[in-house]
Design an enzyme around this catalytic site. Structure first.
Site, short mmCIF file in Angstrom:
data_model
loop_
_atom_site.label_atom_id
_atom_site.label_comp_id
_atom_site.label_asym_id
_atom_site.label_seq_id
_atom_site.Cartn_x
_atom_site.Cartn_y
_atom_site.Cartn_z
N GLU A 4 -3.15 -38.90 -32.32
CA GLU A 4 -3.24 -38.10 -33.71
C GLU A 4 -3.43 -36.41 -33.50
O GLU A 4 -4.42 -35.78 -34.03
CB GLU A 4 -4.67 -38.62 -34.29
CG GLU A 4 -4.50 -40.01 -34.46
CD GLU A 4 -6.15 -40.86 -34.88
OE1 GLU A 4 -6.92 -39.94 -35.19
OE2 GLU A 4 -6.20 -42.02 -34.96
N GLU A 45 -2.30 -50.62 -33.63
CA GLU A 45 -3.57 -50.45 -34.27
C GLU A 45 -3.48 -51.26 -35.53
O GLU A 45 -4.43 -51.08 -36.32
CB GLU A 45 -4.36 -49.23 -34.16
CG GLU A 45 -4.41 -48.52 -33.08
CD GLU A 45 -5.24 -47.04 -33.26
OE1 GLU A 45 -5.92 -46.99 -34.25
OE2 GLU A 45 -5.31 -46.23 -32.24
O1 9MR Z 1 -12.21 -48.54 -34.06
C1 9MR Z 1 -12.83 -47.63 -33.70
C2 9MR Z 1 -14.33 -47.48 -34.13
O2 9MR Z 1 -15.11 -48.39 -33.57
C3 9MR Z 1 -14.83 -46.01 -33.78
O3 9MR Z 1 -16.25 -45.94 -34.48
C4 9MR Z 1 -13.75 -44.98 -34.25
C5 9MR Z 1 -14.46 -43.64 -34.10
O4 9MR Z 1 -13.74 -42.80 -34.12
O5 9MR Z 1 -12.64 -45.26 -33.69
C6 9MR Z 1 -11.95 -46.53 -34.31
O6 9MR Z 1 -10.79 -46.26 -33.75
C7 9MR Z 1 -9.79 -45.47 -34.07
C8 9MR Z 1 -8.59 -45.35 -32.91
O7 9MR Z 1 -9.40 -45.00 -31.77
C9 9MR Z 1 -7.88 -44.22 -33.36
N1 9MR Z 1 -6.99 -44.39 -34.65
C10 9MR Z 1 -8.06 -44.94 -35.79
C11 9MR Z 1 -8.85 -45.82 -35.18
C12 9MR Z 1 -9.80 -46.32 -36.44
O8 9MR Z 1 -10.44 -45.15 -36.81
#
Ligand code: 9MR
Length: 372
Positions: free
Chosen positions: A160, A265
């Site tokens: 990102e 994802e």
């Molecule tokens: O699914 C993840 C969630 O449990 C966390 O709280 C969050 C915090 O930043 O991150 C989520 O995963 C993210 C991923 O690492 C990167 N792309 C977006 C995902 C959804 O937020």
């Protein structure tokens, strides 16, 4: 009276046999199909795993993972905040468990993620000196990628780094290291883990403006002679609004750059939301109107969700020569991050398995794409 008792007894026996056979049918339907087997010749099928799943504390989730997935990504535990909490402290406990789980069960692990502006440990956010920040950046990649160099299949090296218009996000990495930091991250990762596949990962990078920025960013890495193996399109989409044309165009354009393309994802959310994407900093206040299905998904939405998943997998199959992996962001609906984002405490239904781990209509439509 005895006659009535007998009748009741017979009814009970019939009911018990029927229930038992329904149960057997359910189990055998579950046993019969498997995402990873059905798509074995096409692409890998992955899931995000949370801590309870990595530690095998959730037996039902474990059964679904072993039956359906041949790739997995730790949802949180390899992020810097957890794996590198202080300047010279690393916490490899859960990451080691994930690697061992993958080895034991022949599941390829995708490391997620080396460089991300979010979920950074506080000490890193507070480093003011450019030299010290560069040392943190270098040490982090060398230590983490180096530790797992022969053990994990791939890394989301940078996550990102782009804004929606395709420009570079003004993150702590950009402000301390300048816009070459992405190339530098790949250079360090390639040296630390020469046999691990290296990917750039983002959300909405199928959208034209962000895609153009993503292509320019990757071209810069390639022009510097630094290895990058693939691009991850996260795939956080919304029911009824999946951007199929942009997704197809992106698969074609990224593959033309010599990259492996993967969906990293995947989830399709069904609840109201006024913006697209997955920026974890965007939040909306709770309100009952934003949580319309606390007791179950209406059939019409269930069908639309199934149809969207079906169309998506048809598209993936059409381009299976370019796609190496499709990873769902979670095993079942109950685990999804979308129950708490962008609004906390909602009941969302974005995945193929419901809260009881039963396959949903979308699951059967996805499996069905192989028979058409
Ligand atoms: O699914 C993840 C969630 O449990 C966390 O709280 C969050 C915090 O930043 O991150 C989520 O995963 C993210 C991923 O690492 C990167 N792309 C977006 C995902 C959804 O937020």
């Amino acid at each position: 009276m005895p006659y009535n008792n007998n009748k009741t007894l017979v009814r009970c026996i019939v009911l018990a046999i029927a229930t038992c056979s329904m149960g057997t049918q359910w189990v055998s339907a579950q046993k019969k199909t498997s995402l990873k087997k059905v798509f074995a010749k096409d692409f890998g099928i992955g899931t995000a795993m949370n801590t309870a799943q990595i530690e095998e504390r959730d037996a039902k989730a474990n059964a679904v993972i072993l039956q359906h997935f041949n790739m997995a990504t730790p949802e949180n535990i390899m992020k810097a905040e957890i794996i590198h909490p202080q300047w010279d402290v690393y916490n490899f406990d859960l990451a080691d468990k994930m690697v061992a789980y993958g080895k034991k069960n022949k599941i390829k692990i995708n490391g997620h993620t080396l460089i991300w502006h979010s979920q950074l440990p506080a000490f890193a956010r507070n480093i003011r000196s450019v030299d010290s920040f560069r040392t943190f950046f270098t040490n982090h990649i060398n230590t983490v990628a180096g530790r797992y160099k022969d053990q994990i299949f791939s890394w989301d090296v940078v996550n990102e780094a782009l804004n929606e218009d395709g420009t570079m996000r003004r993150s702590v990495f950009l402000s301390r290291l300048g816009d070459n930091f992405v190339t530098e991250a790949f250079r360090l990762a390639a040296a630390a883990a020469p046999k691990t596949e290296l990917y750039y990962n983002d959300y909405n990078n199928e959208q034209p403006a962000k895609r153009a920025g993503c292509i320019a960013l990757i071209k810069k890495i390639q022009d510097a002679g630094v290895r990058i193996d693939g691009v991850g399109i996260q795939g956080h989409w919304h029911v009824g609004k999946v951007p199929f044309k942009d997704i197809e165009e992106s698969i074609i354009q990224y593959a033309a750059m010599g990259l492996k393309v993967m969906f990293t994802e995947l989830d399709i959310e069904v609840l109201p939301r006024s913006f697209q994407g997955a920026d974890v900093n965007q939040r909306v206040a709770s309100n009952p109107a934003l949580n319309p299905y606390p007791n179950g998904l209406p059939d019409s939405v269930q069908q639309q969700l199934a149809n969207d998943y079906e169309a998506l997998f048809k598209l993936f199959l059409k381009h299976k020569d370019k796609i190496t992996r499709v990873t769902f962001w979670g095993v079942n609906d109950g685990q999804s991050w979308l129950n708490d984002w962008p609004v906390r405490g909602r009941t969302n239904y974005p995945l193929l398995f419901d809260r009881e781990f039963n396959p949903k209509p979308a699951y059967y439509k996805v499996i069905g794409t192989k028979n058409k």
